[in-house]
Design a protein around this motif. Structure first.
Motif, PDB file in Angstrom:
ATOM      1  N   ASP A 230       0.849  -1.194   0.000  1.00 11.41           N
ATOM      2  CA  ASP A 230       0.000   0.000   0.000  1.00 11.41           C
ATOM      3  C   ASP A 230       0.884   1.244   0.000  1.00 11.41           C
ATOM      4  OD1 ASP A 230      -2.104   1.722   0.161  1.00 11.41           O
ATOM      5  OD2 ASP A 230      -2.763   1.120   2.162  1.00 11.41           O
TER       6      ASP A 230
ATOM      7  N   ASP B  55       2.038   4.968   0.503  1.00 10.53           N
ATOM      8  CA  ASP B  55       1.725   5.874   1.610  1.00 10.53           C
ATOM      9  C   ASP B  55       1.312   7.248   1.086  1.00 10.53           C
ATOM     10  OD1 ASP B  55       2.486   3.946   3.544  1.00 10.53           O
ATOM     11  OD2 ASP B  55       4.580   4.463   3.222  1.00 10.53           O
ATOM     12  N   SER B  56       0.102   7.707   1.487  1.00 11.82           N
ATOM     13  CA  SER B  56      -0.386   9.040   1.091  1.00 11.82           C
ATOM     14  C   SER B  56      -0.041   9.296  -0.374  1.00 11.82           C
ATOM     15  CB  SER B  56       0.225  10.115   1.985  1.00 11.82           C
ATOM     16  OG  SER B  56      -0.195   9.955   3.307  1.00 11.82           O
TER      17      SER B  56
ATOM     18  N   SER C 104       2.535  11.935  -1.782  1.00 15.85           N
ATOM     19  CA  SER C 104       3.901  11.436  -1.955  1.00 15.85           C
ATOM     20  C   SER C 104       4.420  11.717  -3.360  1.00 15.85           C
ATOM     21  CB  SER C 104       3.957   9.931  -1.668  1.00 15.85           C
ATOM     22  OG  SER C 104       3.713   9.665  -0.315  1.00 15.85           O
TER      23      SER C 104
ATOM     24  N   TYR D  42       1.914  12.787   5.606  1.00 16.10           N
ATOM     25  CA  TYR D  42       1.919  12.406   7.016  1.00 16.10           C
ATOM     26  C   TYR D  42       2.276  13.592   7.910  1.00 16.10           C
ATOM     27  CZ  TYR D  42       0.886   7.549   6.291  1.00 16.10           C
ATOM     28  OH  TYR D  42       0.239   6.378   5.992  1.00 16.10           O
TER      29      TYR D  42
ATOM     30  N   GLU E  79      -2.769   0.193  -4.249  1.00 18.54           N
ATOM     31  CA  GLU E  79      -2.574  -0.955  -3.371  1.00 18.54           C
ATOM     32  C   GLU E  79      -2.928  -2.242  -4.093  1.00 18.54           C
ATOM     33  OE1 GLU E  79      -5.247  -1.506  -0.036  1.00 18.54           O
ATOM     34  OE2 GLU E  79      -6.669  -0.078  -0.916  1.00 18.54           O
TER      35      GLU E  79
ATOM     36  N   THR F 207       4.265   0.779   2.195  1.00 20.93           N
ATOM     37  CA  THR F 207       4.187  -0.093   3.373  1.00 20.93           C
ATOM     38  C   THR F 207       3.689  -1.462   2.938  1.00 20.93           C
ATOM     39  OG1 THR F 207       3.775   1.746   4.875  1.00 20.93           O
ATOM     40  CG2 THR F 207       3.136  -0.435   5.628  1.00 20.93           C
TER      41      THR F 207
ATOM     42  N   SER G 110      -0.468  -4.148   7.076  1.00 21.49           N
ATOM     43  CA  SER G 110       0.066  -2.982   6.364  1.00 21.49           C
ATOM     44  C   SER G 110      -0.465  -1.689   6.963  1.00 21.49           C
ATOM     45  CB  SER G 110      -0.265  -3.062   4.865  1.00 21.49           C
ATOM     46  OG  SER G 110      -1.652  -2.884   4.634  1.00 21.49           O
TER      47      SER G 110
ATOM     48  N   LYS H  84       2.158   1.387   8.799  1.00 15.77           N
ATOM     49  CA  LYS H  84       2.361   2.703   8.179  1.00 15.77           C
ATOM     50  C   LYS H  84       2.934   3.711   9.181  1.00 15.77           C
ATOM     51  CE  LYS H  84      -0.946   2.600   4.402  1.00 15.77           C
ATOM     52  NZ  LYS H  84       0.016   3.048   3.394  1.00 15.77           N
ATOM     53  N   PRO H  85       3.688   4.692   8.628  1.00 14.25           N
ATOM     54  CA  PRO H  85       4.051   4.889   7.224  1.00 14.25           C
ATOM     55  C   PRO H  85       5.403   4.257   6.885  1.00 14.25           C
ATOM     56  CG  PRO H  85       4.616   6.853   8.471  1.00 14.25           C
ATOM     57  CD  PRO H  85       4.002   5.870   9.464  1.00 14.25           C
ATOM     58  N   ASP H  86       5.557   3.905   5.609  1.00 12.00           N
ATOM     59  CA  ASP H  86       6.845   3.466   5.058  1.00 12.00           C
ATOM     60  C   ASP H  86       7.459   2.347   5.883  1.00 12.00           C
ATOM     61  OD1 ASP H  86       8.931   3.404   3.295  1.00 12.00           O
ATOM     62  OD2 ASP H  86       9.982   5.126   4.140  1.00 12.00           O
TER      63      ASP H  86
END
Length: 392
Positions: free
Chosen positions: A6, A8-9, A13, A39, A97, A132, A146, A150-152
């Motif tokens: 998935d 992240d943002s 991003s 984030y 995702e 993630t 997942s 989060k995150p990463d």
């Protein structure tokens, strides 16, 4: 073992990747509503789809950038290429995702955890994006992992430790538990997944009904027999747009709906799938929802035909909109055929004018970008400032 990967943002991003000045700063992507928040912005309580005014109040220093759907689509395609380089068994869930089945790759690629580490590194190196990954024995638990990672991050739920990880989590982590169901459970002092597991299936059925009770009881024991599927075909193709709170003129709503139909029918033609049932989705100012559907006599992927039907459904719903206000509008086409076959009407024509128009517009936009061409009916019409959120 199954991976749930998935990004992240995702939208935020991509903006931070493409503009180094945004890195490490709170970023909001959107217009009238927040479509994505970095984030750094989420740390101030910003969530999606929150109104932009509320998000600014929570995080005054946030930088607002307009959405760039073409950039997000390009990034998504690259990431899915990386997924498919990792394993041939990939099940997309959305633009950002997917589930990946890697259990049969141990001899050639290593353990699932080693594969997950390489996947995250490949996405970072080739796409420049954080991702993630959750690793577990079921799809349900991999997705929960997942979310918790989060995150990463990378979170692994080892075999034998599934229930120890799952049971302390709040009931909202179970698929299908929204605010209403959570309230019913909490009224009975059922706060965690472990509580759900311990009260028994019969008690859950009495509280929530047959299907929901059995479903949650199975998930609370990590029973999810579904495998990662690459052969799934969409049952519908749709898009929706959050309008934000406040008054919206009839013209603005109609223009937004036409833009959504244009987006949906382009995706239908790209997938070579025609459909018969048009569904209008509405969310009102009091948070209630309504849908209106109409089936056509024959399957079509023509923008004009589907737009006309969606417009009729919207006009029928005007009394409800006037009474309650409107915060979201969406459209979906279902009853899709498998091969894009469209039954012609007598007299037979090789390609009706409307089909040629749709095809020509698609070709121009593919070559010169989405904004290169607009339908005459859209000129001078004001759409919602937010960009449609795609959903299948």
């Amino acid at each position: 073992m199954i991976l749930h990967a998935d990004l992240d943002s995702f939208y935020a991003s991509v903006e931070q990747r493409d503009d180094p000045s945004l890195r490490g700063r709170p970023v909001l992507v959107g217009g009238g509503v927040v479509l994505a928040a970095s984030y750094e912005a989420k740390a101030f309580g910003v969530r999606t789809p929150m109104s932009l005014s509320k998000a600014r109040a929570l995080c005054p220093q946030a930088i607002v950038v307009p959405p760039r759907m073409s950039a997000y689509t390009k990034a998504s395609r690259l990431v899915f290429e990386i997924f498919e380089d990792t394993t041939p068994i990939v099940e997309p869930l959305s633009i950002d995702e997917a589930f990946l089945d890697v259990d049969g790759l141990r001899k050639i690629r290593g353990t699932p955890v080693e594969i997950a580490h390489r996947l995250r590194a490949d996405v970072r190196e080739r796409a420049g994006l954080p991702i993630t990954v959750g690793v577990a024995g079921t799809k349900f638990l991999a997705k929960v992992a997942s979310g918790a990672g989060k995150p990463d991050g990378l979170l692994v739920v080892p075999p034998g430790e599934e229930l120890a990880f799952l049971h302390p989590l709040p009931v909202e982590k179970l698929w299908g538990v929204g605010p209403v169901t959570a309230a019913k459970l909490r009224d009975r002092q059922i706060h965690t997944v472990g509580h759900v597991a311990r009260i028994g299936e019969a008690a859950l059925v009495s509280i929530l009904g047959g299907n929901a009770g059995r479903h949650l009881h199975a998930l609370a024991h990590n029973r999810d027999p579904r495998r990662v599927s690459t052969g799934h075909r969409r049952g519908s193709i749709g898009a929706q747009c959050a309008l934000g709170r406040g008054a919206h003129s009839t013209e603005q709503v109609e223009a937004t709906l036409d833009a959504l139909v244009d987006r949906v029918t382009r995706r239908m033609r790209r997938a070579h799938r025609a459909g018969r049932t048009v569904t209008l989705r509405l969310r009102f100012g009091d948070f209630t929802r309504a849908t209106r559907s109409r089936s056509l006599l024959k399957a079509t992927m023509q923008t004009e035909a589907i737009s006309r039907t969606a417009g009729d459904l919207l006009r029928e719903a005007r009394p409800l909109i006037a009474e309650r206000g409107l915060t979201l509008v969406g459209v979906a086409v279902s009853n899709l055929d498998g091969d894009g076959n469209v039954q012609m009407e007598l007299p037979f024509e090789e390609a009706p004018d409307v089909d040629r128009l749709d095809a020509a517009m698609d070709q121009v936009r593919e070559r010169f970008g989405n904004d290169a061409l607009r339908r005459a009916a859209m000129i001078g019409r004001t759409m919602s400032p937010s960009v449609p959120l795609l959903s299948d």
